[in-house]
Design a protein around this motif. Sequence first.
Motif: not given
Length: 436
Positions: A129-130, A164-167, A184-188
Amino acid sequence: MMEKGFWRGFAPLLAFYGATALSFQIDLYMIAPLGSGAPTAYLTLTRVAALDLVLMGASGAVASLLVAKARLAGEAQEAIPQICWLASLIGFGAGVLGALLYPGLIIGMTGRADIAAVAISATIWFALASPFRFFVNVGSFSLHALGDGASVVRWKLGGVAAKIAANWLCMDILGFGFIGCFIAGFAISVVSSIWIFRRVASHGVALFAVPKWTYARVFLHSIFFEAQRLFWPQMAMSVSVILFSMPWLGQVDYRRLDAFSAGQILILFILTPMTALTRFFALRLAGLSETQMAAFAQTLWIKGTPIVSAVAALLFALSGPLGSAIYRQEGPWWLTLVEALALSLPIRYVTNVMRAVLHARASFAAAAVSDSFASWSIAVPLLALGLFLDEPWVAYLSLLAPEAFGALCLARRMPFSTRQAVEDAFGRLQRQSDSF
């Protein structure tokens, strides 16, 4: 300072910083039920990624300044593409280094195999995600500089809901657990990159320009010095995490470390408004004379300190409920941390006004030297002593003493007499109270 239009631009800036801090709170809240050690694993990964986060913060700060100047000069269409691509390349390099180095650093930091294994499991997603995080960060600040901060804030707040939803989807429904938070963080971050690309393009800026060496040199040079200012306090925090795992500093109790880990996320959230205010006040102070700066600082202290003190009193009173309701923490190591943080807030506000004065004069080095010295010579030794004695109040003097020391050091760097400014401020307060 209360003239019409003074606060224009502050609300989007505060909301942007606040949404970022809120995302950390959400992650920790949703990770905490996974069991003891999960909050520590989360903090450990963010600590070993300190260089990544520092470079991202530095690139955002430099980008906002360069784009603002380029916009005034009519060169925004040339500057923004180069800044965005340079930041993405830096993010790519940080991601590669992270994938290679984070596992070993995590093992060395925790000293506990089960926690290290949990943290290591998420490193690849954090590293992937970086480059997207860097692009989104710099693109967001570029949009702020273009006067489109409101759209960034709307997207950012929408991103919090999406996180929140992705988590929930990745951690609970799909059963990925701890690693699901980072998936989830990567997708967002990928979706946010697409939105930033399209939004910047809507301003007539083409993001396919190849960076020129002359411009890259200015950008990278500025990031280097800004990153230095941010790096050493971050490193001191990483050392603090390691201290909790040192058996020669008393019995290793991971309840203390979990409380400290959760407390760092709370500190990030509580201090976010001050960070936004410091940046905002620095912009407003830029170009003022020494006399005007002194008057400005007096006004900020008079109007802001009572408000901050009230917030500090509320935080002190809610230390227990915060721990039980949100952070799943209790006991003296949690309560003392929150109480010490609350007591430090008025001092932090005073010193942040001083930092804004120095930043407005481009004296970043002066502020950096004071903060770095206080972190390493006062905060870390106090924390180590408190752990050795198993006394939380000694350990968490590390939240109070460095700020008090910083106030003394920064006062000597002011372009005006701080003593006189404070005396004038108290005089104005006395006259106001007498008038009632």
